[in-house]
Design a protein around this motif. Structure first.
Motif, PDB file in Angstrom:
ATOM      1  N   GLN A 261       0.848  -1.191   0.000  1.00 46.37           N
ATOM      2  CA  GLN A 261       0.000   0.000   0.000  1.00 46.37           C
ATOM      3  C   GLN A 261       0.891   1.251   0.000  1.00 46.37           C
ATOM      4  N   VAL A 262       0.593   2.148  -0.927  1.00 46.76           N
ATOM      5  CA  VAL A 262       1.355   3.390  -1.018  1.00 46.76           C
ATOM      6  C   VAL A 262       0.508   4.541  -0.469  1.00 46.76           C
ATOM      7  N   LEU A 263       1.029   5.224   0.541  1.00 48.40           N
ATOM      8  CA  LEU A 263       0.342   6.361   1.164  1.00 48.40           C
ATOM      9  C   LEU A 263       1.087   7.640   0.793  1.00 48.40           C
TER      10      LEU A 263
ATOM     11  N   ASP B 263       9.160   2.842   4.875  1.00 47.15           N
ATOM     12  CA  ASP B 263       8.555   1.524   4.655  1.00 47.15           C
ATOM     13  C   ASP B 263       8.416   0.781   5.973  1.00 47.15           C
ATOM     14  N   THR B 264       7.623  -0.258   5.958  1.00 49.16           N
ATOM     15  CA  THR B 264       7.413  -1.095   7.151  1.00 49.16           C
ATOM     16  C   THR B 264       8.102  -2.442   6.968  1.00 49.16           C
TER      17      THR B 264
ATOM     18  N   SER C 205       3.455  -1.364   3.801  1.00 49.29           N
ATOM     19  CA  SER C 205       3.040  -0.044   3.340  1.00 49.29           C
ATOM     20  C   SER C 205       4.257   0.857   3.153  1.00 49.29           C
ATOM     21  N   ILE C 206       4.121   1.754   2.189  1.00 48.70           N
ATOM     22  CA  ILE C 206       5.152   2.760   1.926  1.00 48.70           C
ATOM     23  C   ILE C 206       4.496   4.127   2.032  1.00 48.70           C
TER      24      ILE C 206
ATOM     25  N   LEU D 220      14.267   4.558  -4.572  1.00 48.28           N
ATOM     26  CA  LEU D 220      13.872   4.459  -3.163  1.00 48.28           C
ATOM     27  C   LEU D 220      12.605   3.609  -3.010  1.00 48.28           C
ATOM     28  N   LEU D 221      11.661   3.768  -3.936  1.00 48.35           N
ATOM     29  CA  LEU D 221      10.433   2.981  -3.855  1.00 48.35           C
ATOM     30  C   LEU D 221      10.709   1.497  -4.112  1.00 48.35           C
ATOM     31  N   LEU D 222      11.552   1.204  -5.087  1.00 55.92           N
ATOM     32  CA  LEU D 222      11.874  -0.193  -5.376  1.00 55.92           C
ATOM     33  C   LEU D 222      12.680  -0.809  -4.222  1.00 55.92           C
TER      34      LEU D 222
END
Length: 691
Positions: A412-414, A484-485, A451-452, A438-440
């Motif tokens: 999940q992207v917030l 990130d978690t 979640s990110i 960074l997202l990858l």
């Protein structure tokens, strides 16, 4: 009737004369019995003699009491009062007491003289009725003058001498007291000076016997976030960072055993709040009152250590960047030749040729290798970027749109994007690469989903906040954070995550993602900070300077030209790499151009002169074995002002002189390049009017 005289007290010598100390009691004994009337008066002592002895004893008593009556009066008042008694005690005609040396006499008490000058003249006379005594032996303390109506007897002179010596003793005692007060004042001043030096010192000062602190100053207490009183009940070793305790304890023991009189070593302190401070101590072993102690000073080196670590890290990353750029350059030259030959071969093969599939596969691998080179150049801050005023929020939205499928359905992207975010000065594509990496990286840290949270905000860092990060600096910045978690990163690995090819996920990715993001951030004048805890995820923050220019609208990208047309122009190719030279020559000749080849500056000049300057385009590598392209360009332009110039290089730092290329608006083609990119750049440069 008087029977006799009784004295009680202590008697002792004072020079050659007996001296009655204070508390001497003199009693006159009288006969009160009835038998007194029948007493033989001839047996009684002479009354005049008794009176004389009584007077002497009374005088001795008063002399002994001089200065011992418990009054805290100035010495001169005591002496003046004592001199005033001499008339009654000794029956004097006149007297004088002067204090000070011969040239500095000052009167303290005068009797019987009209003027001070008269008394000073009398001091020079010597008469039988005069007693004169130089105080202090040589008269440096003063002089005493006593005069009677008749010549003095020996008993009187001895009595006067006792009086004079008592006066002298009072003056000597006064001198000792003054000296003692002077020494005490100096000691007090010295103590105050050294106490101020220690208490107000900017460095910590301590004293310990190895078990407890015996003393600490305020500076040391502030370092440790305790009060001085709290520290005096603590063992020094309790403040030391656990990994340093063995070393510190050993050095303290050596100092106390006398094996090392001076010790100097760095160590770390844990403050009350748990903060780790880097310190340095200079200490000495001393024996104070029979007690072995260590006295030393402590300097806070935390800021210095932070700056040194920042320099070390910067030098390390710069060295890695140069290494990466060097590898990319050499690899890029080889890849340009390989890719060019593959493309030439593909052009000659039919679509149905079975070999074409193998060559196409090899060509695809070259494309991937080209991307790796681009990442290496990004990390080494060698990839050319074009900065404009960029809205970072729109870059985030675009990048998320591209990565929507790649992130996965279980992630999940917030988004928390500040709508009032000011623009940043940067390259849009490069910034998109940072966000993508960074997202990858966050996705790979969450193999089981999570979640990110991606957030943008404008932040102002003061000096105190900036000191908490090695690369931070005060000022206003746009902050992009990706939280990130995932699994988190161990603390000992945090310093390595930005190194190229380093990965905490073996077998996943190339290890270039974070290093590329780091290189781009540095190229934009920013930096990346990271916070992570195993099992709780990671937080990456990218800080970018706020743009001072208004945001520019995005320009539509120039569409690729599919068909290359030419007028059989002449192109002078200057390239020191033979393989690249051959590939480019073959490709351009097949495209219809006339090609001249040169491996360096001198050969290029010769080719140009042989063609009598009839050259339409100069395609030159920037770094040549016998010079550089700028020199060559200037020489050729001086002979042909209509000459077009296209510069190519695998370097983009100072060796390529890219700043001059941009300033003079020469088109630039970055190696490695494909034939399609070569044809496009050549065609565009030839069509462009000379600036």
């Amino acid at each position: 009737p008087l029977v006799g005289i009784l004295t009680f007290g202590e008697i002792g010598p004072h020079g050659d004369a007996p001296f009655f100390h204070n508390k001497t009691l003199v009693l006159a004994v009288a006969n009160t019995s009835s038998a007194a009337a029948t007493t033989d008066c001839s047996a009684l002592p002479d009354v005049d003699h008794i009176d004389m002895v009584t007077g002497e004893l009374s005088a001795l008593h008063e002399i002994a009491c001089m200065g011992h009556d418990g009054k805290s009066c100035p010495t001169e008042e005591i002496l003046e009062e004592a001199m005033s008694r001499t008339v009654r005690l000794f029956g004097l005609r006149r007297y004088a007491l002067f204090l000070g040396s011969q040239n500095q006499r000052r009167p303290i008490s005068l009797w019987g003289f009209r003027q001070t000058a008269e008394a000073l003249e009398c001091l020079k006379e010597s008469k039988p009725e005069v007693f004169r005594f130089e105080l202090g032996g040589d008269g440096h303390l003063g002089i005493l003058y006593l005069e009677k109506m008749y010549p003095l007897k020996g008993r009187e002179r001895r009595l006067y001498e006792l009086f004079a010596r008592q006066v002298e003793e009072i003056l000597v005692a006064q001198g000792r007291e003054r000296e003692r007060e002077k020494i005490f004042a100096k000691l007090k001043e010295s103590e105050s000076r050294f106490r101020a030096l220690v208490e107000q010192s900017l460095v910590g000062v301590y004293m310990t016997d190895g078990n407890y602190f015996l003393y600490v100053n305020d500076a040391f207490a502030r370092m440790c976030e305790y009060s001085p009183k709290e520290l005096e009940s603590k063992a020094p070793i309790d403040l030391v960072y656990p990994e340093d305790r063995t070393t510190v304890a050993s050095l303290i023991r050596k100092g106390l055993r006398g094996e090392a009189h001076v010790v100097h070593f760095p160590f770390r302190i844990i403050t009350r709040s748990g903060r780790i401070m880097h310190c340095e101590t200079f200490a000495r072993a001393l024996n104070i009152g029979g007690r072995k102690t260590i006295i030393g000073s402590v300097v806070d080196r935390t800021e210095q250590e932070r700056l040194e670590e920042q320099v070390r890290r910067g030098q390390k990353m710069e060295a890695l960047g140069r290494l990466a750029a060097g590898i990319a350059h050499d690899f890029g030259n080889a890849l340009t030749a390989i890719r060019g030959n593959l493309e030439l071969a593909l052009l000659k093969l039919d679509e149905e040729n079975p070999i074409r599939r193998n060559l196409q596969s090899a060509h695809n691998v070259c494309a991937l290798a080209t991307e790796t080179i681009r990442k290496l150049l990004f990390f080494g801050r060698q990839q050319p970027i074009s900065k404009t005023s960029v809205d970072l929020n729109s870059v985030v939205e675009e990048t998320l749109g591209v990565l929507d499928r790649l992130l996965g359905e279980d992630i999940q992207v917030l988004k928390d994007l500040d709508p009032r975010l000011p623009p940043v000065e940067g390259d849009r594509a490069a910034l998109s690469q940072v966000i993508m990496n960074l997202l990858l990286n966050a996705r790979d840290a969450m193999p089981h989903g999570g979640s990110i949270r991606i957030k943008t905000a404008v932040v102002t860092l003061d000096k105190k906040i900036a000191e908490q990060d090695l690369e931070a600096r005060p000022g206003q910045f746009v902050c992009l954070s990706v939280h990130d978690t995932g699994e988190g990163i161990r603390q000992e690995l945090l310093d390595k995550i930005f190194e190229p090819f380093f990965s905490t996920k073996p077998g996943v990715g190339t290890g270039m993602g974070l290093s590329v993001a780091y290189g781009i951030a540095k190229e934009h004048g920013g930096w990346i900070s990271v916070e992570s805890e195993v099992g709780k995820g990671s937080l990456f923050k990218v800080y970018l300077p706020v743009s001072n220019h208004e945001q520019q609208e995005r320009l539509a990208q120039t569409p690729a030209i599919k068909n290359t047309t030419n007028n059989h122009e002449t192109i002078l190719i200057v390239e020191d790499d033979e393989q690249i030279r051959q590939v480019v020559e073959t490709a351009l000749v097949q495209a219809g151009y006339k090609v001249l080849l040169a491996a360096g500056v001198e050969e290029a000049l010769a080719r140009f002169e042989a063609a009598k300057g009839q050259v339409d385009l100069l395609l030159t590598d920037m770094v040549l074995p016998d010079g550089n392209a700028i020199q060559l360009i200037d020489l050729l332009l001086s002979q042909n002002e209509q000459l077009r110039v296209l510069v190519t290089s695998g370097y983009t730092e100072e060796r390529s002189r890219l700043d001059i290329v941009r300033k003079r608006r020469f088109p630039f083609l970055q190696k490695p390049y494909s034939l399609a990119e070569l044809f496009y750049a050549v065609s565009k440069t030839l069509r462009k009017r000379k600036c």
